[in-house]
Design a protein around this motif. Structure first.
Motif, PDB file in Angstrom:
ATOM      1  N   LEU A 165       9.166  -1.814   6.083  1.00 30.84           N
ATOM      2  CA  LEU A 165       8.883  -2.811   5.050  1.00 30.84           C
ATOM      3  C   LEU A 165       9.925  -2.825   3.944  1.00 30.84           C
ATOM      4  O   LEU A 165      10.273  -3.883   3.425  1.00 30.84           O
ATOM      5  N   GLU A 166      10.421  -1.642   3.575  1.00 29.00           N
ATOM      6  CA  GLU A 166      11.274  -1.481   2.392  1.00 29.00           C
ATOM      7  C   GLU A 166      12.464  -0.586   2.732  1.00 29.00           C
ATOM      8  O   GLU A 166      12.547   0.559   2.299  1.00 29.00           O
ATOM      9  N   PRO A 167      13.392  -1.071   3.555  1.00 34.86           N
ATOM     10  CA  PRO A 167      14.383  -0.212   4.211  1.00 34.86           C
ATOM     11  C   PRO A 167      15.309   0.588   3.307  1.00 34.86           C
ATOM     12  O   PRO A 167      15.761   1.657   3.690  1.00 34.86           O
ATOM     13  N   ARG A 168      15.613   0.114   2.104  1.00 36.97           N
ATOM     14  CA  ARG A 168      16.572   0.842   1.268  1.00 36.97           C
ATOM     15  C   ARG A 168      15.937   1.355  -0.030  1.00 36.97           C
ATOM     16  O   ARG A 168      16.607   1.499  -1.045  1.00 36.97           O
ATOM     17  N   THR A 169      14.669   1.633   0.029  1.00 33.43           N
ATOM     18  CA  THR A 169      13.971   2.184  -1.129  1.00 33.43           C
ATOM     19  C   THR A 169      13.843   3.696  -0.980  1.00 33.43           C
ATOM     20  O   THR A 169      14.129   4.261   0.077  1.00 33.43           O
ATOM     21  N   ILE A 175      -0.988  -5.718   2.743  1.00 33.90           N
ATOM     22  CA  ILE A 175      -0.734  -6.554   3.917  1.00 33.90           C
ATOM     23  C   ILE A 175      -1.782  -6.197   4.968  1.00 33.90           C
ATOM     24  O   ILE A 175      -1.751  -5.096   5.528  1.00 33.90           O
ATOM     25  N   PRO A 176      -2.734  -7.084   5.219  1.00 34.99           N
ATOM     26  CA  PRO A 176      -3.781  -6.782   6.200  1.00 34.99           C
ATOM     27  C   PRO A 176      -3.180  -6.391   7.546  1.00 34.99           C
ATOM     28  O   PRO A 176      -2.242  -7.024   8.031  1.00 34.99           O
ATOM     29  N   GLY A 177      -3.710  -5.316   8.130  1.00 36.22           N
ATOM     30  CA  GLY A 177      -3.225  -4.880   9.430  1.00 36.22           C
ATOM     31  C   GLY A 177      -2.008  -3.975   9.362  1.00 36.22           C
ATOM     32  O   GLY A 177      -1.574  -3.440  10.386  1.00 36.22           O
ATOM     33  N   ILE A 178      -1.439  -3.788   8.143  1.00 30.88           N
ATOM     34  CA  ILE A 178      -0.283  -2.905   7.992  1.00 30.88           C
ATOM     35  C   ILE A 178      -0.589  -1.755   7.043  1.00 30.88           C
ATOM     36  O   ILE A 178      -0.453  -0.582   7.394  1.00 30.88           O
ATOM     37  N   ASN A 179      -1.048  -2.059   5.826  1.00 34.68           N
ATOM     38  CA  ASN A 179      -1.356  -0.974   4.881  1.00 34.68           C
ATOM     39  C   ASN A 179      -2.740  -1.098   4.243  1.00 34.68           C
ATOM     40  O   ASN A 179      -3.093  -0.308   3.378  1.00 34.68           O
ATOM     41  N   SER A 180      -3.520  -2.084   4.657  1.00 31.37           N
ATOM     42  CA  SER A 180      -4.828  -2.316   4.028  1.00 31.37           C
ATOM     43  C   SER A 180      -5.820  -1.177   4.275  1.00 31.37           C
ATOM     44  O   SER A 180      -6.781  -1.016   3.526  1.00 31.37           O
ATOM     45  N   THR A 192       7.864 -13.733   9.141  1.00 34.52           N
ATOM     46  CA  THR A 192       7.454 -13.991  10.523  1.00 34.52           C
ATOM     47  C   THR A 192       8.517 -13.514  11.499  1.00 34.52           C
ATOM     48  O   THR A 192       8.214 -12.849  12.502  1.00 34.52           O
ATOM     49  N   SER A 193       9.774 -13.831  11.220  1.00 35.02           N
ATOM     50  CA  SER A 193      10.879 -13.388  12.076  1.00 35.02           C
ATOM     51  C   SER A 193      10.959 -11.867  12.110  1.00 35.02           C
ATOM     52  O   SER A 193      11.167 -11.257  13.168  1.00 35.02           O
ATOM     53  N   ALA A 209       9.881  -6.283  14.379  1.00 39.07           N
ATOM     54  CA  ALA A 209       9.530  -4.931  13.937  1.00 39.07           C
ATOM     55  C   ALA A 209       8.194  -4.459  14.498  1.00 39.07           C
ATOM     56  O   ALA A 209       8.035  -3.278  14.815  1.00 39.07           O
ATOM     57  N   MET A 210       7.223  -5.368  14.608  1.00 42.19           N
ATOM     58  CA  MET A 210       5.881  -5.000  15.076  1.00 42.19           C
ATOM     59  C   MET A 210       5.361  -6.072  16.035  1.00 42.19           C
ATOM     60  O   MET A 210       4.345  -6.726  15.774  1.00 42.19           O
ATOM     61  N   PRO A 211       6.047  -6.283  17.153  1.00 40.49           N
ATOM     62  CA  PRO A 211       5.676  -7.382  18.052  1.00 40.49           C
ATOM     63  C   PRO A 211       4.259  -7.274  18.606  1.00 40.49           C
ATOM     64  O   PRO A 211       3.619  -8.293  18.887  1.00 40.49           O
TER      65      PRO A 211
END
Length: 358
Positions: free
Chosen positions: A206-210, A238-243, A277-278, A283-285
């Motif tokens: 989600l946050e590649p350079r943090t 983000i529902p389904g990712i970190n909820s 979306t892209s 990343a999570m197909p």
């Protein structure tokens, strides 16, 4: 998967999207992408480019009624952190760039930020009110380590005894702990540390350079131990990712010394809908459609809702479940903790950088 179509590591956006203000659009033709794959070449340059700018003003009035700040200051435009969901991506289009890769690789440096802030705080017409660093893009993104613009801005806030808020994802803020401690002595600073997930793999995508999750939690502990008021923003949900992480995350940050927690529901406004979306399809197909559908469920069937008062928290069953989880988490882990109110009373006596004697 060909090299041209593979996941672009180290970046959030997986390409550039058309700028809505441009008369022309650009696209990569399949024959060009195939050529790049055969020649083992990258179809686009993803190196970071720094661009010096010299704006006329630096303090911006925030007119949106539901963002929780009256004024913001952003020493950098664009953000190398590359958070794929970032609402600020759309602002890069006003500079003539794309909200996609351009946003995270073409970084505009406001070289005269410090001088403009000092002039603003010296103005007889200016009445002290909190100014938030990073209302748009992170003031502690990677280039700050070299340029130290944010550090010098904090010195100005301290010199004029003016209240400042800081929002960041980066552990680099600890470099400026000496100034933050001095500001905190007079209730002149609040830090809002963004921690979206406890899962390092989720953070990396989600946050590649943090900063890593561990570094952010360490940062929270150090700020709290030094007496600097710090809260956490779990944004976005983000529902389904970190909820599913709400309760464990609030428990963890409470143990690290956070005074409070806030959140927003993800909303994919403007160009960000296509960018996200892209990204998720690469990343999570396996869960891309499920996540996109759940985001839409939070915004009346769309990936975005722009209605003030509703856009930040969402609506519907999923949004209500998230809201209830936060209420439970705050009551269970953060009960009785209060962030001190920022002090706006000292600045008038320090308009010229020192206390007025006569």
């Amino acid at each position: 998967m060909s090299k041209a179509n593979s996941y672009l590591n180290g970046r959030g956006a997986q390409g550039n999207v058309s700028n809505k203000f441009d008369a022309f659009t650009h696209e990569f033709r399949s024959d060009f992408l195939n050529y790049c794959a055969m020649e083992d070449e990258e179809p686009q340059n993803t190196k970071t480019v720094l661009i010096d700018t010299f704006p006329k003003t630096i303090v911006n009035k925030v007119n949106s009624p539901d963002v929780g700040m009256g004024y913001s200051l952003n020493p950098y435009q664009g953000c190398e952190h590359g958070c794929v969901y970032c609402y600020a991506r759309n602002s890069h289009e006003y500079w003539g760039y794309s909200a996609g890769l351009d946003f995270e690789q073409k970084i505009l440096i406001k070289k005269n930020s410090v001088e403009l802030l000092e002039k603003k705080l010296q103005s007889k017409r200016w009445q002290a009110t909190p100014i938030v660093l990073s209302g748009n893009t992170d003031c502690y993104q990677p280039i700050e380590k070299k340029l130290e613009i944010t550090r010098n801005l904090l010195k100005i806030f301290l010199k004029y005894k003016h209240p400042v808020g800081i929002i960041t994802k980066n552990s680099l803020i600890i470099r400026d702990l000496d100034i933050l401690i001095e500001l905190a002595k007079d209730n002149l600073v609040q830090v809002h540390l963004s921690i979206t997930s406890l899962n390092e793999e989720t953070r990396r995508l989600l946050e590649p350079r943090t900063a890593t999750v561990k570094k952010r939690l360490d940062t929270l502990e150090k700020l709290s131990a030094a007496g600097v008021p710090v809260s956490v923003m779990m944004a976005p949900i983000i529902p389904g990712i970190n909820s599913h992480e709400i309760l464990p995350l609030v428990k963890t940050i409470a143990e690290a010394g956070a005074l409070g927690v806030g959140y927003t529901m993800v909303r994919l406004n403007g160009a960000i809908g296509g960018i996200f979306t892209s990204w998720i399809q690469k990343a999570m197909p396996d869960r891309a459609e499920k996540v996109l559908n759940q985001i839409a469920e939070c915004h009346g069937g769309n990936l975005n809702d722009s209605v003030f008062g509703r856009r930040m928290k969402g609506s519907g069953n999923i949004a209500e479940q998230v809201s209830q989880q936060f209420k439970i988490a705050k009551k269970k882990y953060l009960s009785g903790r209060i962030s001190p109110t920022l002090n706006c009373e000292l600045h008038a006596e320090f308009k010229q950088g020192q206390m007025r004697l006569f």
